[in-house]
Design an enzyme around this catalytic site. Structure first.
Site, PDB file in Angstrom:
ATOM      1  N   HIS A 100      50.487 107.350  -2.056  1.00  0.00           N
ATOM      2  CA  HIS A 100      49.816 108.606  -1.718  1.00  0.00           C
ATOM      3  C   HIS A 100      50.518 109.766  -2.416  1.00  0.00           C
ATOM      4  CE1 HIS A 100      47.915 106.109   1.259  1.00  0.00           C
ATOM      5  NE2 HIS A 100      47.121 107.105   1.610  1.00  0.00           N
ATOM      6  N   ARG A 120      42.373  97.686  -1.042  1.00  0.00           N
ATOM      7  CA  ARG A 120      41.606  98.565  -0.150  1.00  0.00           C
ATOM      8  C   ARG A 120      40.408  99.115  -0.901  1.00  0.00           C
ATOM      9  NH1 ARG A 120      42.398 104.303   2.934  1.00  0.00           N
ATOM     10  NH2 ARG A 120      43.196 104.999   0.937  1.00  0.00           N
ATOM     11  N   GLU A 127      38.894 105.271  10.939  1.00  0.00           N
ATOM     12  CA  GLU A 127      39.533 106.535  10.549  1.00  0.00           C
ATOM     13  C   GLU A 127      38.992 107.753  11.276  1.00  0.00           C
ATOM     14  OE1 GLU A 127      40.533 106.599   6.104  1.00  0.00           O
ATOM     15  OE2 GLU A 127      38.851 105.211   6.174  1.00  0.00           O
ATOM     16  N   ASP A 186      42.530 111.141   8.352  1.00  0.00           N
ATOM     17  CA  ASP A 186      41.157 111.640   8.419  1.00  0.00           C
ATOM     18  C   ASP A 186      40.754 112.006   9.842  1.00  0.00           C
ATOM     19  OD1 ASP A 186      39.920 111.516   5.676  1.00  0.00           O
ATOM     20  OD2 ASP A 186      40.737 109.506   5.795  1.00  0.00           O
ATOM     21  N   ARG A 188      50.006 105.815   8.828  1.00  0.00           N
ATOM     22  CA  ARG A 188      50.633 107.113   9.073  1.00  0.00           C
ATOM     23  C   ARG A 188      50.975 107.815   7.773  1.00  0.00           C
ATOM     24  NH1 ARG A 188      52.418 108.021  14.166  1.00  0.00           N
ATOM     25  NH2 ARG A 188      52.370 106.282  15.628  1.00  0.00           N
ATOM     26  N   ARG A 245      40.430 115.467   0.619  1.00  0.00           N
ATOM     27  CA  ARG A 245      41.336 114.482   1.211  1.00  0.00           C
ATOM     28  C   ARG A 245      42.311 115.177   2.154  1.00  0.00           C
ATOM     29  NH1 ARG A 245      41.161 109.383  -0.760  1.00  0.00           N
ATOM     30  NH2 ARG A 245      40.122 109.034  -2.756  1.00  0.00           N
TER      31      ARG A 245
END
Length: 1075
Positions: free
Chosen positions: A154, A577, A698, A739, A777, A910
Site C-alpha cells: 500500500h 486479490r 469492506e 473503506d 488494517r 481510495r
C-alpha cells in the site's frame, strides 16, 4: 496514527533519547553549516525558536502571544525565496527523520535493558500459569498457534529505499554507540561514520523521480525479509522456546513456528492494472529465488562451524558412502526403501530443546545483505554455465547429502573420524573475474543479467586450470571430518544426492524462468517443498545431539532448521486479490460465448445453481478457442498461473467488494476450470492444492451482511465438503477497515466490524467449521491501525482462537520490521496477544444496554459524518482546497492509481490518499469526525455514567476511545486553521470553522468518557515525544501552506513542486505515519 512511538512510549527513558537527539541534531547542524552556510542556519534556528516559543506560550495559556509568534513565523516564511524554502524544508525534514530514528532506537534499547519485559513470552506465559492455565494447555496452544503477517505494498511508505537504508545504518551506529567498552578513539571514529552518513543523507535526492513498478515493490518486501526478518526469526523462536521451557518444562518443537509471513506485493491487482499475471508469476519466482539464495549462504557458513569428527553411526555411514562409493540416489532409495521417515511426524530421536544461553549467531551482526562466501560460477568455453559444472567444479559449492528416505534416525553411540581439520579452507574466496572479495550484489546481478554474465564468463575460457588454483588440496588419507563431507568440503563428483547442488539448481532454474527461458529440469533436481530440505538437516541435528554436541546442534544448524520451517521454499506465500466485479465480467464473457445468457443479469439463486452444477462437474467450462477482451483474458491468465504454481507459491485468493455467496463460488469455479485445463495439458495433476478463497467485506452494508453470506455458502453441500476436504475445515474471512471508515466514519466502522466478526464466528460455528479472520488494517487509526497488542486484545470473544491473519502496510512494515530488534519485539507481541485472546478472551459487553447504547452512538456518528462528507455540496471543494490531496499524486510512492475509477468524487477516492491528505494538515479528520456528536448525544440522554463504565470494563470500547484520544493528541486545530486562512476560498472558510468546532467537541467528550484532564494523560511519554517534534513540525506545516499557495498560482513550477513534496515527506516523518 499509530507508529513505533506508540508501542514504546510507555517504557521510554528520556535521558538516552535526549542524548541521541542532541547528538544527531548537532551533527546535522555541523553538516548544514558546512553545506549551506552560517547565515542561512541562523534563519533555520530562528524558525525553530519561534515555533517552540509559540508552543510554550499556548501551553501556558497565553493564547494571544502564541498567535502573535505564529504570525511572525508565517510572515518570515512567506518572504523566503524559493531556494531558501526548499533548503528549509529539507533541513526540517531531516531533523524529523533523525528524531524518528532516535525514538525507534530507544525502543530497542529499553527492550534490551529491561530484565522483565511486559507483553513478552516470559511475562504472558507466567501470567497465564498464575491465572490457572495448566502447563499442558499453554504448551499445546502455543504449538498450535497459527499467525500470518501479510506484508502489503500500500502506497504509504514515503521514504525512498535509499534513504531507508541510510536510516538503518544510522540506527546501527547508535546501537554501537551504546557500548560501554568503546575507547575514545573508537567513539571518535563512530562520530566520523555518523557524520558521513548524515552528509550522505543531505546530498541525496529525497524524492522518487518515477513510480515504482509492482516488481520494485515486491523487491522492497523481500529486502525486509533478507535484512531483518531472516535474522529476527531464530531469535524470536528462541525466546518462545526458552519461555515455554521455563513455564512448561518443554521447549518449542524444532520445526514448529507460531508465525509465518505472506505478501500482497505483486499479487494485489484490485484497481491496479500494473499487476498482471506475468508480474505475479515473476514475483513468485523471485521470492523462491531469494529463499534458495539465502539457504545457500546459510549452508555455506554452516560447514565452517561443523568441523568436528565425532558423529552418529548413520552419519558416518553416509559420509563413507559419499566419499568412497560414489553413492547414487538409487543406492539410497534401495537401502532405505523399507524404513520411510516423515519429518512432520514426531519421533523420539528428534530432540527439540534449545538451551538457555545458546549463542545467537544468526541474529547478531549486520552484513547489509552481502554474501561473504558466495557460490562461484565457473564459465564454459561457450560462455555458458552447465548445471553440473555449476556445482561439481566450484570449490566453494556447499554440498549437503540428501538424507535417504527411510534411514533410521536412532543411534546408540557415536562414530569418530580421525584428523577432523584436514579439510580446512585455505583462504578467503575471491571473485573469479576481479580477484576481489565477492559480494551478494555482484553475484546476484550476474545471475539476472545474462549479457553481463556472458561477458564475465568469457574472460576465463579454461576454467579447470583456474579452479585448481583455488581449491584446497585434498588429504592423502581418509581421515576428514564427516560433517564436512556431508556439508561438502571435498569434491563430490561421484555423489548425486547433495543439497547444495539441488539448491543451486533450484536457484538456477528460477533464474531461467525469470529470464523467460525454457527449463526442463527433472523434478528430482530442485526443491519444491520445505520437507525435502528439512530431512538431511534434521539428520545432522540428530547426529550432533546423539554425540553430546547439544550446544552445536542448537546453534546455527537449529537456526537454519527453524528458518526452513518458517519460510519454506517460497519465503512469503503470495496472496492474489481481485475485485468481485472482474470475476462477474469474466463469467459474462463465458456464458455469452456458450449462448447461456448474461451471467451478471441473473438473480442470486440462478447464479448459485449454475455455479454449483459446474463445480460438481468434471469437465472444463471455458473452451480453449474462446476469444475475450484483454481484461477478461488477464483474469483467466491469473487463474492459469495459480493453477501452474499452486498452493506452494500462493496463499489465498481474496475477493474485494464481496457481497454475495456467488462471489465466492465464481472464483472457485474459475480456479477449478484453470486447474482442469492445466492438468489436461500436463498429463498430471496440478502442483499443490487449491487456493483458499477469501471474501473481503469492506463497506458497512457488506459487513452487515457478512454472516448471512457465510451461512449461505456453508449451507451448500459442495462448498461445505470442499472446505472440510481441501482446507482442513477452515473458512477464512477478511474484514476491511479502510473503506468502511471512509464510508461511515471511524466509530461506526469499528462497531460494524465488531458485530460482523461476531456474526461470522457464529455462522461458522453453526456448521462446525473453524474460522480464521483476516484483518485488513492500515497504518493510521483512520484506516484501522493501532498498537498491535491493543488491536488484538479488543477483538470479540471467540474471534481469535489460536489463528489470525493481519496485514502490515506501507510505512508500518519498515517501522515494525525494519530492524531485527524491533521485529523480534513485534513478533513476540503478536504471539502473546493472540495467546491471551485465545486462552483468556476479552470480555463481551456486560449487558444488552451497552449494545443498544453503541447502536445509538454509531447511528448519530454515522449520520453526522455522512452529512458533512457526502451530503454537503461544498465539502469536496473545501477538501481539495484545504489539503494537498491533488498534489499527492506527484509523490510516486506506489504503483497503483489513487482512485478506483475515473471520478473526482470522494466515493471512488481510495482510503489512503483520503487519510493521507488530512494527516498532512494535522486535522486528521477521518479518525474523529462524527464521534463527538455521537458521544454528546449519549451524554445528553443521561448515559455519561454508562459510558465511563463501558470505558473501564469493556476492552473493545476502551481501545476505540484510547485510539481516538491518541489521534486527537497529534491533531492541531491552529495549524489546520492556518491552512484554511491561506488556501480556502472565503465562501468555504465557514465550513472549516464548523469542522474545527467539531474537533473541539470531540476532544471535550473524549475527556468526559475517559475522566482525563488532558489528552493522553495516561500516556505522558507519548505526549512528550509528540511535543519534542513540534519545533520542527510546525514550521514545515507553515512552509507547506506557503508553497501550496505559490504552486496553485504557478502549477508548472517544478522546483515549487519539489519543495512541496519535501514538506510532505517531512510532515509524514513528524507525524510518524502517512495514510
Amino acid at each position: 496514527m499509530t507508529d513505533t512511538t506508540d508501542e514504546i512510549a510507555a517504557e521510554i527513558s528520556f535521558q538516552g533519547f535526549d542524548d541521541d537527539c542532541r547528538l544527531l541534531g548537532n551533527l546535522l547542524n555541523d553538516v548544514l553549516h558546512r553545506e549551506v552556510g552560517h547565515e542561512f542556519m541562523e534563519k533555520v534556528e530562528r524558525q525553530r525558536v519561534l515555533a517552540q516559543s509559540a508552543f510554550h506560550m499556548r501551553e501556558a495559556g497565553i493564547e494571544n502571544m502564541a498567535e502573535l509568534l505564529e504570525k511572525e513565523l508565517a510572515t518570515e516564511i512567506s518572504k523566503m525565496t524559493l531556494e531558501e524554502a526548499l533548503t528549509l524544508a529539507r533541513a526540517f525534514s531531516h531533523y524529523l527523520n533523525l528524531m524518528g530514528i532516535a525514538e525507534t532506537h530507544h525502543g530497542v534499547r529499553q527492550a534490551r535493558n529491561t530484565v522483565y519485559l511486559t507483553r513478552s513470552c516470559d511475562d504472558i506465559f507466567n501470567k497465564l500459569i498464575q491465572s490457572g492455565v495448566s502447563p499442558e494447555e499453554l504448551y499445546d496452544t502455543v504449538c498450535k498457534q497459527t499467525v500470518e503477517i501479510v506484508l502489503t505494498a500500500h502506497p504509504t511508505q514515503i521514504n525512498r529505499r535509499t534513504l531507508q537504508y541510510k536510516h538503518v545504518r544510522i540506527a546501527h551506529l547508535l546501537e554501537f554507540n551504546d557500548r560501554p567498552d568503546l575507547s575514545h578513539e573508537d567513539r571518535e571514529m563512530l562520530i566520523e561514520d555518523l557524520v558521513r552518513e548524515i552528509t550522505s543523507l543531505w546530498l541525496t535526492d529525497e524524492l522518487r523521480r518515477q513510480k515504482p513498478t509492482p516488481v520494485d515493490e515486491a523487491r522492497a518486501g523481500l529486502h525486509i525479509v533478507e535484512q531483518s526478518l531472516w535474522k529476527a526469526i531464530p531469535h524470536y523462536l528462541r525466546r518462545v522456546s526458552n519461555a515455554l521451557k521455563k513455564h512448561t518444562a518443554r521447549p518449542l518443537p524444532l520445526t514448529c513456528t507460531p508465525i509465518r509471513f505472506g505478501s500482497w506485493m505483486g499479487g494485489d491487482r484490485d484497481g491496479n492494472p500494473n499487476v498482471t499475471s506475468k508480474v505475479t508469476r515473476d514475483v513468485a519466482f523471485l521470492s523462491r529465488w531469494m529463499v534458495a539464495d539465502l539457504y545457500i549462504r546459510e549452508i555455506d557458513n554452516l560447514r565452517f562451524e561443523l568441523s568436528m569428527s565425532r558423529c552418529s553411526d548413520e552419519l558416518a555411514q553416509l559420509a563413507y558412502l559419499v566419499l568412497y562409493k560414489g553413492t547414487t540416489q538409487e543406492d539410497w532409495h534401495h537401502e532405505g526403501r523399507n524404513q520411510q521417515m516423515h519429518v512432520d511426524q514426531p519421533t523420539s530421536a528428534l530432540p527439540t530443546k534449545l538451551p538457555a544461553g545458546a549463542g545467537l549467531p544468526s541474529c547478531t551482526g549486520h552484513n547489509d545483505g552481502d554474501t561473504q562466501l558466495p557460490i562461484l560460477q565457473f564459465p564454459r568455453t561457450d560462455g555458458r554455465i552447465s548445471e553440473l559444472q555449476e556445482v561439481e567444479e566450484s570449490p566453494t559449492s556447499v554440498l549437503l547429502v540428501k538424507k535417504p528416505v527411510g534411514v533410521s534416525s536412532r543411534t546408540s553411540d557415536g562414530h569418530s573420524f580421525a584428523d577432523g581439520n584436514s579439510a580446512e579452507s585455505s583462504g578467503p574466496v575471491r571473485h573469479a573475474a576481479t580477484g576481489s572479495p565477492s559480494s551478494l550484489t555482484s553475484g546476484r546481478h550476474a545471475s539476472f543479467g545474462s549479457s553481463q554474465f556472458n561477458a564475465q564468463t568469457k574472460m576465463f575460457p579454461e576454467s579447470h586450470s583456474f579452479q585448481k588454483l583455488l581449491e584446497p588440496s585434498l588429504p592423502q588419507r581418509p581421515g576428514i571430518a564427516p560433517y564436512r563431507i556431508v556439508l561438502g568440503d571435498v569434491r563430490e563428483k561421484a555423489c548425486k544426492i547433495i543439497i547444495a547442488k539441488i539448491l543451486i539448481k533450484t536457484r538456477r532454474r528460477l533464474e531461467l524462468l525469470l529470464e523467460g527461458h525454457r527449463c526442463d529440469f527433472d523434478p528430482s533436481d530442485y526443491y519444491e517443498t520445505s520437507e525435502e530440505l528439512l530431512e538431511p538437516l534434521l539428520l545432522c541435528y540428530e547426529s550432533l545431539q546423539s554425540c553430546g554436541s547439544v550446544t552445536l546442534a542448537d546453534g546455527r544448524l537449529a537456526d537454519l532448521i527453524r528458518r526452513v520451517a518458517t519460510f519454506g521454499m517460497i519465503l512469503m506465500k503470495l496472496d492474489l486479490r481481485q475485485e468481485s466485479g472482474r470475476h462477474a465480467d469474466t463469467l459474462d464473457a463465458i456464458t455469452k460465448y456458450l449462448d447461456m445468457g448474461t451471467y451478471s443479469e441473473w438473480d442470486e439463486d440462478r447464479k448459485l445453481e449454475f455455479l454449483t452444477n459446474e463445480l460438481r462437474g468434471k469437465r472444463p467450462l471455458v473452451p480453449t478457442s474462446i476469444e475475450v477482451s484483454a481484461d477478461v483474458r488477464e483474469v483467466l491468465d491469473t487463474f492459469r498461473v495459480a493453477a501452474e504454481l499452486g498452493s506452494e507459491s500462493f496463499g489465498a485468493y481474496v475477493i474485494s467488494m464481496a457481497s454475495n455467496a456467488s462471489d465466492v463460488l465464481a472464483v472457485e469455479l474459475l480456479q477449478k476450470d484453470a486447474r482442469l485445463t492445466v492438468s489436461g495439458e500436463l498429463g498430471r495433476t496440478c502442483a499443490g492444492g487449491t487456493l483458499r478463497v477469501v471474501p473481503l467485506f469492506e463497506t458497512v452494508n457488506d459487513l452487515r451482511g457478512a454472516g448471512s453470506v457465510i451461512r449461505k455458502l456453508l449451507s451448500i453441500d459442495w462448498y461445505r465438503e470442499h472446505i472440510i476436504q481441501n482446507h482442513n475445515g477452515h473458512q477464512e474471512v477478511m474484514v476491511g477497515y479502510s473503506d468502511s471508515g471512509k464510508d461511515a466514519g471511524r466509530f461506526t466502522a469499528a462497531w460494524e466490524l465488531y458485530k460482523a466478526q461476531e456474526d461470522v464466528v457464529a455462522a461458522c460455528g453453526e456448521y462446525g467449521i473453524k474460522v480464521t479472520l483476516f484483518h485488513g488494517r492500515g497504518g493510521s487509526i483512520g484506516r484501522g491501525g493501532g498498537p498491535t497488542y491493543l488491536a488484538i486484545q479488543s477483538q470479540p470473544p471467540g474471534s481469535v482462537m489460536g489463528t489470525l491473519r493481519s496485514t502490515e502496510q506501507g510505512e508500518m512494515v519498515q517501522a515494525k520490521f525494519g530492524l531485527p530488534q524491533t521485529a523480534v519485539r513485534q513478533l513476540e507481541i503478536y504471539t502473546t496477544a493472540v495467546l491471551l485472546a485465545t486462552l483468556r478472551p476479552p470480555l463481551p459487553p456486560r449487558e444488552e444496554k451497552w449494545r443498544n447504547l453503541m447502536e445509538e452512538i454509531s447511528r448519530i456518528s454515522c449520520q453526522h459524518y455522512r452529512s458533512a462528507v457526502y451530503e454537503n455540496k461544498e465539502f469536496l471543494s473545501y477538501f481539495q482546497e484545504a489539503t494537498p490531496q491533488a498534489e499527492l499524486g506527484f509523490l510516486n510512492i506506489g504503483s497503483r492509481p489513487t482512485r478506483r475509477k475515473a471520478s473526482t468524487g470522494i466515493d471512488h477516492l481510495r482510503a489512503i490518499p483520503w487519510v493521507f491528505a488530512w494527516t498532512q494538515t494535522r486535522f486528521v479528520l477521518p479518525a474523529w469526525l462524527g464521534i463527538g456528536a455521537g458521544l454528546q448525544g449519549a451524554c445528553e440522554k443521561g448515559y455519561k455514567d454508562e459510558l465511563q463504565a463501558m470505558y473501564r470494563e469493556w476492552p473493545f470500547f476502551q481501545s476505540t476511545i484510547d485510539l481516538i484520544e491518541m489521534v486527537l493528541a497529534k491533531a492541531d486545530m491552529h495549524i489546520a486553521k492556518h491552512y484554511d486562512e491561506v488556501l480556502v476560498s472565503p465562501s468555504r472558510q465557514e465550513l472549516g470553522a464548523q469542522l474545527r468546532k467539531e474537533l473541539y467537541n470531540t476532544e471535550k467528550h473524549i475527556l468526559v468518557v475517559t475522566g482525563h484532564e488532558k489528552l493522553s494523560e495516561n500516556n505522558r511519554s507519548l505526549r512528550r515525544l509528540i511535543e519534542s517534534r513540534l519545533p520542527y513540525l510546525n514550521p514545515i506545516n507553515m512552509l507547506q501552506v506557503e508553497i501550496l499557495r505559490r504552486l496553485r498560482q504557478d502549477d508548472d513550477n517544478r522546483k515549487l513542486r519539489d519543495a512541496l513534496l519535501i514538506t510532505i515527506n517531512g510532515i509524514a516523518a513528524g507525524m510518524r505515519n502517512t495514510g
